[in-house]
Motif scaffolding. Structure first.
Motif, mmCIF file in Angstrom:
data_model
loop_
_atom_site.group_PDB
_atom_site.id
_atom_site.type_symbol
_atom_site.label_atom_id
_atom_site.label_comp_id
_atom_site.label_asym_id
_atom_site.label_seq_id
_atom_site.Cartn_x
_atom_site.Cartn_y
_atom_site.Cartn_z
ATOM 1 N N ASP A 125 0.830 -1.198 0.000
ATOM 2 C CA ASP A 125 0.000 0.000 0.000
ATOM 3 C C ASP A 125 0.868 1.253 0.000
ATOM 4 O O ASP A 125 2.099 1.191 0.087
ATOM 5 N N ILE A 126 0.212 2.375 -0.076
ATOM 6 C CA ILE A 126 0.900 3.656 -0.250
ATOM 7 C C ILE A 126 1.840 3.937 0.931
ATOM 8 O O ILE A 126 2.948 4.454 0.752
ATOM 9 N N GLY A 127 1.416 3.543 2.138
ATOM 10 C CA GLY A 127 2.237 3.794 3.322
ATOM 11 C C GLY A 127 3.536 2.993 3.289
ATOM 12 O O GLY A 127 4.563 3.408 3.816
ATOM 13 N N HIS A 128 3.484 1.845 2.626
ATOM 14 C CA HIS A 128 4.674 1.006 2.507
ATOM 15 C C HIS A 128 5.694 1.663 1.560
ATOM 16 O O HIS A 128 6.893 1.665 1.815
ATOM 17 N N HIS A 129 5.205 2.238 0.466
ATOM 18 C CA HIS A 129 6.105 2.848 -0.528
ATOM 19 C C HIS A 129 6.518 4.267 -0.136
ATOM 20 O O HIS A 129 7.603 4.717 -0.492
ATOM 21 N N PHE A 130 5.618 4.964 0.563
ATOM 22 C CA PHE A 130 5.881 6.368 0.927
ATOM 23 C C PHE A 130 5.574 6.568 2.406
ATOM 24 O O PHE A 130 4.542 7.157 2.743
ATOM 25 N N PRO A 131 6.432 6.073 3.295
ATOM 26 C CA PRO A 131 6.124 6.154 4.722
ATOM 27 C C PRO A 131 5.925 7.599 5.172
ATOM 28 O O PRO A 131 6.720 8.473 4.808
ATOM 29 N N PRO A 132 4.852 7.868 5.941
ATOM 30 C CA PRO A 132 4.611 9.232 6.421
ATOM 31 C C PRO A 132 5.756 9.726 7.311
ATOM 32 O O PRO A 132 5.917 10.936 7.500
ATOM 33 N N SER A 133 6.578 8.772 7.819
ATOM 34 C CA SER A 133 7.703 9.175 8.663
ATOM 35 C C SER A 133 8.828 9.811 7.834
ATOM 36 O O SER A 133 9.742 10.424 8.379
ATOM 37 N N ASP A 134 8.757 9.665 6.489
ATOM 38 C CA ASP A 134 9.829 10.157 5.630
ATOM 39 C C ASP A 134 9.574 11.634 5.284
ATOM 40 O O ASP A 134 8.561 11.972 4.670
ATOM 41 N N ALA A 135 10.523 12.481 5.661
ATOM 42 C CA ALA A 135 10.346 13.931 5.464
ATOM 43 C C ALA A 135 10.215 14.302 3.986
ATOM 44 O O ALA A 135 9.669 15.352 3.653
ATOM 45 N N ARG A 136 10.693 13.422 3.077
ATOM 46 C CA ARG A 136 10.620 13.734 1.644
ATOM 47 C C ARG A 136 9.185 13.923 1.167
ATOM 48 O O ARG A 136 8.944 14.585 0.163
ATOM 49 N N TRP A 137 8.241 13.270 1.848
ATOM 50 C CA TRP A 137 6.856 13.317 1.354
ATOM 51 C C TRP A 137 6.048 14.408 2.038
ATOM 52 O O TRP A 137 4.849 14.526 1.834
ATOM 53 N N LYS A 138 6.726 15.230 2.856
ATOM 54 C CA LYS A 138 6.007 16.325 3.521
ATOM 55 C C LYS A 138 5.473 17.283 2.459
ATOM 56 O O LYS A 138 6.210 17.751 1.587
ATOM 57 N N ASP A 139 4.177 17.547 2.523
ATOM 58 C CA ASP A 139 3.488 18.439 1.576
ATOM 59 C C ASP A 139 3.626 17.998 0.112
ATOM 60 O O ASP A 139 3.416 18.798 -0.811
ATOM 61 N N ALA A 140 3.995 16.732 -0.099
ATOM 62 C CA ALA A 140 4.226 16.276 -1.479
ATOM 63 C C ALA A 140 2.936 16.318 -2.296
ATOM 64 O O ALA A 140 1.845 16.090 -1.771
ATOM 65 N N ASP A 141 3.097 16.606 -3.589
ATOM 66 C CA ASP A 141 2.001 16.507 -4.546
ATOM 67 C C ASP A 141 1.706 15.010 -4.718
ATOM 68 O O ASP A 141 2.566 14.242 -5.137
ATOM 69 N N SER A 142 0.487 14.612 -4.401
ATOM 70 C CA SER A 142 0.168 13.176 -4.402
ATOM 71 C C SER A 142 0.212 12.547 -5.787
ATOM 72 O O SER A 142 0.194 11.326 -5.908
ATOM 73 N N SER A 143 0.281 13.367 -6.845
ATOM 74 C CA SER A 143 0.422 12.775 -8.179
ATOM 75 C C SER A 143 1.712 11.958 -8.249
ATOM 76 O O SER A 143 1.811 11.002 -9.004
ATOM 77 N N ARG A 144 2.699 12.321 -7.426
ATOM 78 C CA ARG A 144 3.956 11.543 -7.404
ATOM 79 C C ARG A 144 3.707 10.104 -6.976
ATOM 80 O O ARG A 144 4.356 9.181 -7.460
ATOM 81 N N PHE A 145 2.803 9.924 -6.011
ATOM 82 C CA PHE A 145 2.518 8.561 -5.540
ATOM 83 C C PHE A 145 1.841 7.754 -6.645
ATOM 84 O O PHE A 145 2.128 6.580 -6.854
#
Ligand code: MG
Length: 393
Positions: A289-309
């Motif tokens: 799932d999305i949390g596995h590929h983009f862990p919310p603990s990772d600062a890189r995804w802060k405010d990320a545009d979700s189109s990246r996911f």
């Protein structure tokens, strides 16, 4: 742009059909022109940013017919090729020269069965090499002939059959082609040969037996057989997500910003629609799932545009030779009203996934004032995705 593809379609090849017939790239194959299939393979690939057809000046009307069903901003206007294949490729490279292309894949229009996996692996090879040839190791025993008799058996050790796409760092192959042209060398039969001549190491990337070049009528018969066996495996995935409201002035849903008296709370841009959809795609191929590929603990995804996911999920699907058939998203909230933004959302999702818009559905419902969405504490989204996994190569 990062990855462009040149589709070489200027040839006059008429060996495939009766005299006076169309060049082979415009012949029908399973109800679609060969060129349409080759272009679609690249246009629909999530790692390809632009596709440039290089055609013969006499074929403008045929070309228009071949792209009538390909509605994609990735498809560039065609350019006219030259006398030889080499000159045709140069015309394509020169047309891309002002577009800041990093990598270019050069592909023969007559290979309509190129798979998403082959394209992805050719691009991958460019992280370690400046050139990459799609090829297959030779499996038949080779003989040389003299006066109608076998002269000797040739060892096939280390021999490969070249296919396309052939992938290059753009500036390297442009230099190589310009040098060859400047020296009047014009008998190279493929672009890897020009790279080799120019001193560029060429890596090998696995092709497939299905990635055949259609040359004569027998090849077309074989290709029709492929298509009959070509029904892949269909799978479905579902996704669900919820984000709570917090103070703010707009929400982002399915890639579209909607003014509202609150925003959605989340580590990324909190686009609950794209999160549910990303999970549906990952679910269809069993990739977590999305949390596995983009862990919310990772600062890189802060405010990320979700189109990246979503793009990441689409790339993972392409590597598994999975084609998205359709996606369907339901947004569940009392407010904001989704209706006025629905078409913009469909267009945005279709663009991100390189799909025709009629394969993208966005719906909305309320829960009649019941539950957390009814109390307007947040927005929920459900999604489903159907994919087809291409039969094994
Ligand atoms: Mg989420």
């Amino acid at each position: 742009m990062r990855n462009a593809a040149i589709i070489v379609a200027a040839g006059r090849g008429r060996r495939a059909a009766k005299a006076g017939a169309l060049p082979k790239q415009y012949l029908p194959l399973g109800g679609q022109m060969v060129l349409t299939r080759s272009l679609a393979a690249f246009v629909n690939h999530p790692e390809i940013d632009a596709v440039l057809p290089v055609i013969h000046a006499d074929d403008l009307a045929l070309f228009a017919q071949s792209v009538a069903t390909l509605n994609s901003p990735k498809l560039m206007n065609p350019v006219t090729g030259g006398e030889s294949r080499q000159q045709t490729v140069v015309a394509g490279l020169e047309a891309l020269a002002s577009h800041r292309v990093k990598h270019v894949l050069i592909h023969d229009a007559a290979r309509p069965f190129v798979s998403a996996r082959i394209i992805a692996e050719a691009i991958s090879a460019l992280s370690a090499h400046r050139a990459c040839l799609t090829a297959l190791p030779l499996s038949d025993t080779l003989k040389s002939e003299k006066n109608g008799l076998v002269e000797r058996t040739i060892s096939r050790d280390g021999l490969w059959r070249a296919q396309t796409p052939q992938a290059f760092h753009f500036s390297a192959i442009l230099d190589a082609h310009r040098s060859a042209a400047a020296q009047g060398l014009n008998d190279f039969t493929d672009d890897a040969a020009i790279a080799e001549w120019h001193g560029i190491d060429v890596a090998l990337s696995p092709g497939s037996e299905r990635n055949i070049k259609l040359t004569n009528a027998e090849d077309f018969h074989l290709a029709e057989q492929f298509l009959k066996q070509n029904v892949g495996e269909f799978r479905n995935g579902t996704g669900f997500d919820v984000h709570a409201f917090e103070p703010g002035d707009a929400v982002i849903l399915c890639g579209v910003e909607i003014p509202h008296n609150r925003k959605l709370k989340g580590h990324s841009d909190a686009d609950v629609g794209l999160h549910a959809l990303t999970d549906a795609l990952l679910g269809a191929v069993g990739l977590g799932d999305i949390g596995h590929h983009f862990p919310p603990s990772d600062a890189r995804w802060k405010d990320a545009d979700s189109s990246r996911f979503l793009i990441h999920a689409a790339k993972l699907l392409a590597r598994k030779d999975a084609r998205i058939v359709n996606v369907d998203v339901t947004l569940i909230c009392e407010n904001p009203k989704i209706g006025p933004y629905r078409e913009a959302m469909r267009a945005r999702v279709a663009q991100i996934l390189a799909l025709d818009i009629d394969r993208v559905s966005i719906k909305a419902t309320t829960t009649e004032g019941l539950g957390f969405t009814g109390r307007a504490e947040g927005i929920a989204a459900m999604a489903s995705a159907t994919i087809e996994i291409t039969p094994k190569e």
